[in-house]
Design a protein around this motif. Structure first.
Motif, PDB file in Angstrom:
ATOM      1  N   UNK A  85       0.978  -0.755  -0.104  1.00 13.43           N
ATOM      2  CA  UNK A  85      -0.112  -0.281  -0.148  1.00 13.43           C
ATOM      3  C   UNK A  85       1.176   1.160   0.395  1.00 13.43           C
ATOM      4  N   UNK A  86       0.830   2.144  -1.082  1.00 16.38           N
ATOM      5  CA  UNK A  86       1.529   3.400  -1.064  1.00 16.38           C
ATOM      6  C   UNK A  86       1.155   4.549  -1.080  1.00 16.38           C
ATOM      7  N   UNK A  87       2.179   5.216   0.439  1.00 16.28           N
ATOM      8  CA  UNK A  87       1.638   6.776   0.148  1.00 16.28           C
ATOM      9  C   UNK A  87       2.416   7.694  -0.490  1.00 16.28           C
ATOM     10  N   UNK A  88       1.617   8.425  -1.020  1.00 17.92           N
ATOM     11  CA  UNK A  88       2.983   9.588  -1.408  1.00 17.92           C
ATOM     12  C   UNK A  88       2.995  10.908  -1.582  1.00 17.92           C
ATOM     13  N   UNK A  89       3.369  11.684  -1.339  1.00 17.62           N
ATOM     14  CA  UNK A  89       3.167  13.205  -0.552  1.00 17.62           C
ATOM     15  C   UNK A  89       4.005  14.215  -1.008  1.00 17.62           C
ATOM     16  N   UNK A  90       4.211  15.318  -1.885  1.00 18.38           N
ATOM     17  CA  UNK A  90       4.670  15.978  -2.527  1.00 18.38           C
ATOM     18  C   UNK A  90       4.764  17.494  -1.784  1.00 18.38           C
ATOM     19  N   UNK A  91       6.426  17.811  -1.766  1.00 12.76           N
ATOM     20  CA  UNK A  91       7.166  19.267  -1.778  1.00 12.76           C
ATOM     21  C   UNK A  91       7.510  19.690  -2.217  1.00 12.76           C
ATOM     22  N   UNK A  92       7.848  20.941  -2.302  1.00 12.92           N
ATOM     23  CA  UNK A  92       8.064  22.226  -2.969  1.00 12.92           C
ATOM     24  C   UNK A  92       8.488  23.240  -1.639  1.00 12.92           C
ATOM     25  N   UNK A  93       9.135  23.850  -2.190  1.00 13.63           N
ATOM     26  CA  UNK A  93       9.002  25.276  -1.523  1.00 13.63           C
ATOM     27  C   UNK A  93      10.172  26.447  -1.826  1.00 13.63           C
ATOM     28  N   UNK A  94      10.521  26.911  -1.383  1.00 18.28           N
ATOM     29  CA  UNK A  94      11.911  28.341  -1.875  1.00 18.28           C
ATOM     30  C   UNK A  94      13.162  27.169  -1.527  1.00 18.28           C
TER      31      UNK A  94
END
Length: 354
Positions: A76-85
């Motif tokens: 079972x897979x969970x994906x998280x998006x990160x972005x920023x400075x």
């Protein structure tokens, strides 16, 4: 850390496996039961970015056979998006899951019992660009960077001693990290830290492993998404198009801000407002955007710091703005909230300070 250069830029990769636990809990590919039971050293997922191999961005932990039947793998897979400075700690955070030489790695394993983990990041440069990348010491520079074919069947790594170049300030463009846990360990982690129980209860009943994927869009890459100017490299331009498509499908995003940068120039907050406005235009309404203010400890409650932060926010919000100055956290919290309200952003802006 393995480093190499391809026709689209520079790349780094590292992996880690908990060999003792893998021996106990994983059926390996050479096992006679492997055809009936998923191999735990393998992670298969449908990534939010379906990129070509030459992007070096689609990372699968360890090696999946080309003709592997993954239809009954119990992940079972969970994906998280990160972005920023730029230089706000995104890649440093993601690299921590494979940085087994760090003094903090054993404490990390005591919190998150990792079976296996991977990390890969890329800095895009055109073939004729002679600039060298640096990402807080993670991107390393050496005259013998080797240009390799992105279509080769295996990665060609450069065997050389690399020295950090402190004169160049570049940022990760794309990064991916993944962590694999057993279902029991993941369930314990969710309960121990009082996370949403549905993370476990809504997973398929035959789930044996949980995979946590992190996708990072660096500050420069986010700026590239906002621009209509083409890079002149068809591979990079294709990645940009697919990045925009992936962004529009996100339901939650974590946006990193380096607190120290807020004191240096008002342009940091102006860029933040422009980037969040772009996210607001691209994301679905009510998407949750978590603003993670890193290195918060550098901001001390002094008259000089308070005055500087108010000055920075007044550039974006207007000179008449008044902010809560009970403490630094309340000041930033109030400033970000008023920034969101003044722009009538549709997404839900939340704040965390580290």
């Amino acid at each position: 850390m393995e480093e190499w250069r391809s026709e689209i830029g520079f790349h780094q990769r590292s992996t880690w496996r908990h060999l003792d636990r893998l021996h106990e809990e994983v059926v390996e590919l050479d096992s006679p039961f492997a055809s009936k039971f998923a191999a735990g050293t393998l992670v298969y997922y449908n990534p939010p970015l379906r990129l070509k191999r030459e992007s070096f961005f689609l990372t699968i932990v360890f090696c999946i056979p080309a003709k592997a039947d993954v239809s009954n793998w119990h992940f079972n897979v969970y994906t998280f998006m990160l972005t920023g400075d730029q230089n706000a700690g995104k890649s440093t955070f993601l690299h921590a899951f494979t940085d087994h030489e760090s003094e903090s790695y054993l404490p990390l394993l005591s919190i998150l019992p990792v079976l296996s983990s991977s990390f890969i990041n890329s800095r895009f440069l055109s073939p004729d660009d002679t600039a060298s990348p640096r990402d807080e010491g993670r991107f390393l520079v050496h005259d013998s960077w080797q240009l390799i074919s992105p279509l080769s069947s295996s990665f060609c790594l450069v065997s050389a001693v690399y020295e950090p170049n402190t004169d160049v300030a570049s940022d990760t463009d794309l990064c991916h990290a993944s962590v694999v846990l057993t279902a029991d360990d993941f369930s314990f982690f969710v309960n121990e830290y009082e996370l949403d129980p549905s993370l476990v209860t809504q997973a398929p009943k035959d789930t044996i492993y949980f995979a946590i994927n992190f996708i990072e869009f660096g500050g420069d890459h986010l700026d590239r998404l906002m621009s209509t100017t083409k890079s002149g490299n068809s591979s990079i331009d294709g990645i940009v198009d697919q990045s925009r498509e992936a962004l529009s499908s996100c339901s939650q995003i974590v946006y990193f801000i380096n607190a120290q940068h807020l004191l240096e120039t008002s342009s940091v907050l102006e860029n933040l407002a422009l980037r969040l406005q772009y996210l607001n235009d691209q994301l679905l309404p009510e998407t949750r955007v978590l603003v993670l203010v890193t290195r918060f400890e550098v901001l001390e409650l002094t008259e000089e710091v308070v005055s500087r932060l108010i000055e920075v926010f007044s550039v974006v919000l207007g000179p008449e703005v008044t902010l809560c100055t009970a403490n630094i956290q309340d000041l930033l919290n109030d400033g970000l909230k008023k920034l969101s309200n003044s722009r009538s952003w549709r997404f839900s802006l939340e704040r965390v300070f580290l």
